[in-house]
Scaffold this motif. Sequence first.
Motif, PDB file in Angstrom:
ATOM      1  N   VAL A 282       0.865  -1.175   0.000  1.00  0.00           N
ATOM      2  CA  VAL A 282       0.000   0.000   0.000  1.00  0.00           C
ATOM      3  C   VAL A 282       0.903   1.226   0.000  1.00  0.00           C
ATOM      4  O   VAL A 282       1.724   1.404   0.905  1.00  0.00           O
ATOM      5  CB  VAL A 282      -0.931   0.017   1.224  1.00  0.00           C
ATOM      6  N   MET A 283       0.755   2.070  -1.024  1.00  0.00           N
ATOM      7  CA  MET A 283       1.620   3.250  -1.154  1.00  0.00           C
ATOM      8  C   MET A 283       0.950   4.525  -0.664  1.00  0.00           C
ATOM      9  O   MET A 283       1.586   5.572  -0.596  1.00  0.00           O
ATOM     10  CB  MET A 283       2.049   3.402  -2.624  1.00  0.00           C
ATOM     11  N   ASP A 284      -0.332   4.450  -0.334  1.00  0.00           N
ATOM     12  CA  ASP A 284      -1.068   5.602   0.182  1.00  0.00           C
ATOM     13  C   ASP A 284      -0.784   5.748   1.672  1.00  0.00           C
ATOM     14  O   ASP A 284      -1.124   4.856   2.463  1.00  0.00           O
ATOM     15  CB  ASP A 284      -2.566   5.391  -0.057  1.00  0.00           C
ATOM     16  N   PRO A 285      -0.167   6.840   2.100  1.00  0.00           N
ATOM     17  CA  PRO A 285       0.155   6.985   3.520  1.00  0.00           C
ATOM     18  C   PRO A 285      -1.077   7.154   4.411  1.00  0.00           C
ATOM     19  O   PRO A 285      -0.985   7.010   5.637  1.00  0.00           O
ATOM     20  CB  PRO A 285       1.033   8.237   3.562  1.00  0.00           C
ATOM     21  N   ASP A 286      -2.232   7.456   3.810  1.00  0.00           N
ATOM     22  CA  ASP A 286      -3.429   7.754   4.597  1.00  0.00           C
ATOM     23  C   ASP A 286      -4.490   6.659   4.559  1.00  0.00           C
ATOM     24  O   ASP A 286      -5.510   6.770   5.238  1.00  0.00           O
ATOM     25  CB  ASP A 286      -4.061   9.065   4.103  1.00  0.00           C
ATOM     26  N   LEU A 287      -4.277   5.617   3.763  1.00  0.00           N
ATOM     27  CA  LEU A 287      -5.284   4.557   3.700  1.00  0.00           C
ATOM     28  C   LEU A 287      -5.339   3.825   5.037  1.00  0.00           C
ATOM     29  O   LEU A 287      -4.315   3.341   5.524  1.00  0.00           O
ATOM     30  CB  LEU A 287      -4.938   3.558   2.584  1.00  0.00           C
ATOM     31  N   PRO A 288      -6.527   3.728   5.654  1.00  0.00           N
ATOM     32  CA  PRO A 288      -6.621   3.030   6.946  1.00  0.00           C
ATOM     33  C   PRO A 288      -6.251   1.553   6.808  1.00  0.00           C
ATOM     34  O   PRO A 288      -6.715   0.874   5.893  1.00  0.00           O
ATOM     35  CB  PRO A 288      -8.093   3.194   7.332  1.00  0.00           C
ATOM     36  N   LEU A 289      -5.408   1.104   7.710  1.00  0.00           N
ATOM     37  CA  LEU A 289      -5.007  -0.297   7.759  1.00  0.00           C
ATOM     38  C   LEU A 289      -5.091  -0.773   9.199  1.00  0.00           C
ATOM     39  O   LEU A 289      -4.806  -0.010  10.130  1.00  0.00           O
ATOM     40  CB  LEU A 289      -3.562  -0.475   7.274  1.00  0.00           C
ATOM     41  N   PRO A 290      -5.452  -2.033   9.417  1.00  0.00           N
ATOM     42  CA  PRO A 290      -5.369  -2.560  10.776  1.00  0.00           C
ATOM     43  C   PRO A 290      -3.912  -2.541  11.239  1.00  0.00           C
ATOM     44  O   PRO A 290      -2.992  -2.668  10.422  1.00  0.00           O
ATOM     45  CB  PRO A 290      -5.892  -3.994  10.648  1.00  0.00           C
ATOM     46  N   ALA A 291      -3.712  -2.398  12.527  1.00  0.00           N
ATOM     47  CA  ALA A 291      -2.350  -2.298  13.064  1.00  0.00           C
ATOM     48  C   ALA A 291      -1.497  -3.488  12.650  1.00  0.00           C
ATOM     49  O   ALA A 291      -0.309  -3.332  12.317  1.00  0.00           O
ATOM     50  CB  ALA A 291      -2.404  -2.177  14.587  1.00  0.00           C
ATOM     51  N   ALA A 292      -2.090  -4.675  12.627  1.00  0.00           N
ATOM     52  CA  ALA A 292      -1.327  -5.884  12.297  1.00  0.00           C
ATOM     53  C   ALA A 292      -0.886  -5.915  10.838  1.00  0.00           C
ATOM     54  O   ALA A 292       0.014  -6.678  10.475  1.00  0.00           O
ATOM     55  CB  ALA A 292      -2.149  -7.127  12.616  1.00  0.00           C
ATOM     56  N   ALA A 293      -1.531  -5.089   9.991  1.00  0.00           N
ATOM     57  CA  ALA A 293      -1.207  -5.091   8.559  1.00  0.00           C
ATOM     58  C   ALA A 293      -0.337  -3.917   8.155  1.00  0.00           C
ATOM     59  O   ALA A 293      -0.048  -3.740   6.959  1.00  0.00           O
ATOM     60  CB  ALA A 293      -2.504  -5.092   7.741  1.00  0.00           C
ATOM     61  N   GLU A 294       0.109  -3.125   9.096  1.00  0.00           N
ATOM     62  CA  GLU A 294       0.854  -1.905   8.773  1.00  0.00           C
ATOM     63  C   GLU A 294       2.142  -2.177   7.990  1.00  0.00           C
ATOM     64  O   GLU A 294       2.615  -1.315   7.265  1.00  0.00           O
ATOM     65  CB  GLU A 294       1.193  -1.118  10.041  1.00  0.00           C
ATOM     66  N   ARG A 295       2.713  -3.370   8.123  1.00  0.00           N
ATOM     67  CA  ARG A 295       3.991  -3.601   7.455  1.00  0.00           C
ATOM     68  C   ARG A 295       3.889  -3.612   5.930  1.00  0.00           C
ATOM     69  O   ARG A 295       4.909  -3.516   5.251  1.00  0.00           O
ATOM     70  CB  ARG A 295       4.632  -4.892   7.939  1.00  0.00           C
ATOM     71  N   ILE A 296       2.679  -3.687   5.373  1.00  0.00           N
ATOM     72  CA  ILE A 296       2.578  -3.653   3.912  1.00  0.00           C
ATOM     73  C   ILE A 296       2.565  -2.220   3.390  1.00  0.00           C
ATOM     74  O   ILE A 296       2.612  -2.011   2.175  1.00  0.00           O
ATOM     75  CB  ILE A 296       1.330  -4.402   3.388  1.00  0.00           C
ATOM     76  N   ARG A 297       2.521  -1.238   4.285  1.00  0.00           N
ATOM     77  CA  ARG A 297       2.576   0.146   3.839  1.00  0.00           C
ATOM     78  C   ARG A 297       4.030   0.509   3.536  1.00  0.00           C
ATOM     79  O   ARG A 297       4.927   0.300   4.360  1.00  0.00           O
ATOM     80  CB  ARG A 297       2.011   1.087   4.899  1.00  0.00           C
ATOM     81  N   VAL A 298       4.259   1.028   2.334  1.00  0.00           N
ATOM     82  CA  VAL A 298       5.610   1.392   1.924  1.00  0.00           C
ATOM     83  C   VAL A 298       5.619   2.840   1.460  1.00  0.00           C
ATOM     84  O   VAL A 298       4.611   3.373   0.985  1.00  0.00           O
ATOM     85  CB  VAL A 298       6.131   0.478   0.794  1.00  0.00           C
ATOM     86  N   SER A 299       6.765   3.462   1.592  1.00  0.00           N
ATOM     87  CA  SER A 299       6.942   4.839   1.137  1.00  0.00           C
ATOM     88  C   SER A 299       7.608   4.826  -0.231  1.00  0.00           C
ATOM     89  O   SER A 299       8.739   4.349  -0.370  1.00  0.00           O
ATOM     90  CB  SER A 299       7.802   5.609   2.137  1.00  0.00           C
ATOM     91  N   VAL A 300       6.877   5.300  -1.235  1.00  0.00           N
ATOM     92  CA  VAL A 300       7.368   5.313  -2.611  1.00  0.00           C
ATOM     93  C   VAL A 300       7.163   6.711  -3.181  1.00  0.00           C
ATOM     94  O   VAL A 300       6.070   7.277  -3.057  1.00  0.00           O
ATOM     95  CB  VAL A 300       6.604   4.280  -3.485  1.00  0.00           C
ATOM     96  N   PRO A 301       8.180   7.294  -3.796  1.00  0.00           N
ATOM     97  CA  PRO A 301       7.991   8.616  -4.415  1.00  0.00           C
ATOM     98  C   PRO A 301       6.870   8.579  -5.449  1.00  0.00           C
ATOM     99  O   PRO A 301       6.679   7.572  -6.149  1.00  0.00           O
ATOM    100  CB  PRO A 301       9.343   8.886  -5.082  1.00  0.00           C
ATOM    101  N   ASP A 302       6.109   9.652  -5.541  1.00  0.00           N
ATOM    102  CA  ASP A 302       4.968   9.699  -6.457  1.00  0.00           C
ATOM    103  C   ASP A 302       5.360   9.326  -7.882  1.00  0.00           C
ATOM    104  O   ASP A 302       4.606   8.633  -8.587  1.00  0.00           O
ATOM    105  CB  ASP A 302       4.331  11.090  -6.452  1.00  0.00           C
TER     106      ASP A 302
END
Length: 603
Positions: free
Chosen positions: A477-497
């Motif tokens: 998930v590249m959207d910094p604001d998309l709600p995710l359950p705490a246990a799934a936070e590790r799939i959030r990544v920071s990618v330049p636009d």
Amino acid sequence: MSTEVSTEVSTVLSAASSAESSAGPPTKHLRPELWAKANRHLAAKALAEFAHERLLTPIPHGDESTDRFSDRFTVRANDTEYRFTARLFALDHWQIDPDSVTRVREGAQLPVDAVDLILDLRDTLGLSPAVLPVYLEEITSTLAGLAYKFDRPPADLSSAGFQAIETGMTEGHPCFVANNGRLGYSISDFHEYAPEAAHPIRLTWIAVHRSVSTFTSCSDVGYDTLISGELDASTLERLTASLDEPGDYHLMPVHPWQWRNRIAVTFAGEVAQGRIVHLGDGDDLHQAQQSVRTFYNVSAPERHYVKTALSVLNMGFLRGLSAEYMQATPAINEWLAGLIADDPVLAKTGLTILRERAAIGYRHPQYAHAAPKGSPYRKMLAALWRESPVLAPGERVTTMAALLHEDLAVQWITRSGLPAAEWLRRYLTAYLTPLVHCFYAYELVFMPHGENVILVLDEHDAPVRTIFKDIAEEIAVMDPDLPLPAAAERIRVSVPDELKLLSLFTDVLDCFFRFLAPRLEPVLPEAEFWQLVADCVRDYQAANPALAERYAKYDMFAERFDLSCLNRLQLRNNQQMVDLEDPSGALQLVGTLANPLHTASWG
């Protein structure tokens, strides 16, 4: 068990029995004529993909110009020349005729040898002294696998069952040259565990003490329910008979190779202390999938796939499983399944996933302190259980990789009775539309290569829908604001636009459609192929105008996009290609490619 499933199980077991009864020496596929064929095939692929990634610059034969429409080319490697005929397609795709490849040095023609090709190009490819010998071993192993596949009797896969197609593929990943390394397997291991060998095996079961193991699952299944569903009562009783206190342990399936070569050796202290107990083999027969470490239950297909840790080097990684990653896997899958179920656009396409419903990881108390995060020593003992496909009457499934296998896609189009353009439209709706929507609506991306997607066909071989799998390790998930359950936070990544859209440009257009378009050319011109892809994206965007700002920000019809080079990753470091926690940081970007969707849309 349905009649269709029962028939396929019988076919798999019969094929395995036939293979065993007709088997000769374990190296019988390593014959001169097959070795030569494998070398020509792999040399042609290497020249094509290295040219695509601009590691090589083929020149038109006898002409120093850059006439891209010439069909005869030369690559110079120091004092050696490689000459071949080729056709060029969109996205700088080189289709090289393996039989046309010649190797010439000082006027003398030499045998075409893929290992020698790498040695001839070692400086051009930038291979370090540390990487080169390992890469040569991977190339040799890939050649041996090809020779084995070329030695199999011809098979008609157009009407074959799921597992016959799965194990019948000739090619591995379409982009990677060294795509079949499996370093660590012996020749007997190859015949036992390689997917193409199609040899059903029984998984090894161990008991792992609960003080050092963690079991997690989706909300609709618990440990006792899972185990009782995977093991018959008599099997469970047999496996646990040696345990004084069964309730102190989790039961866990292990790849037999991993048990013999890693757990019984590297984890010997844990065995000696009784924290790991060897229980024996299960009763069900399982068959290795293209991904090598994942098994399909051919005895009881309604039961889960089992994905295991496997400490062999294959295509840029040791194929272990992280205990830390496994802990969050079910939560990630449950979140994604819920998102898909609640999204009307995705529901309309029929997209589903095979949930990884439960996982177990073992944390070795000493290696956990000694090895850094991401180390292979922290990925030696874990497993997960993944759902099997659920089908409606008249549906059948195939790995999507089959669309790139010889002329199989053309056969299915012909058998469907549909015009090729209509067949492709249905396929694009089933496969591309969900990917485009997930990107624009959620900035959610997959790793949707052929092996990670199951294509569902109807009784006439027309595409109906797709099933995505290998979820928790392959989505982001590249959207910094998309709600995710705490246990799934590790799939959030920071990618330049500016790099976000590469997930579609690279993984879908460059790494799959680039190969599919030439395969379909006998029934569909390449220009029409790309027009239909562009139409699919346009139709999606027109039907979902609320996301117009994102369409403008991330333009799939841009004139060009960055060329992201996969082989360059492996050539740089073939033991750890990418840091999974910073995937964009490892990208090898070399110039740009003309976007065929731009051309199709604007002429």
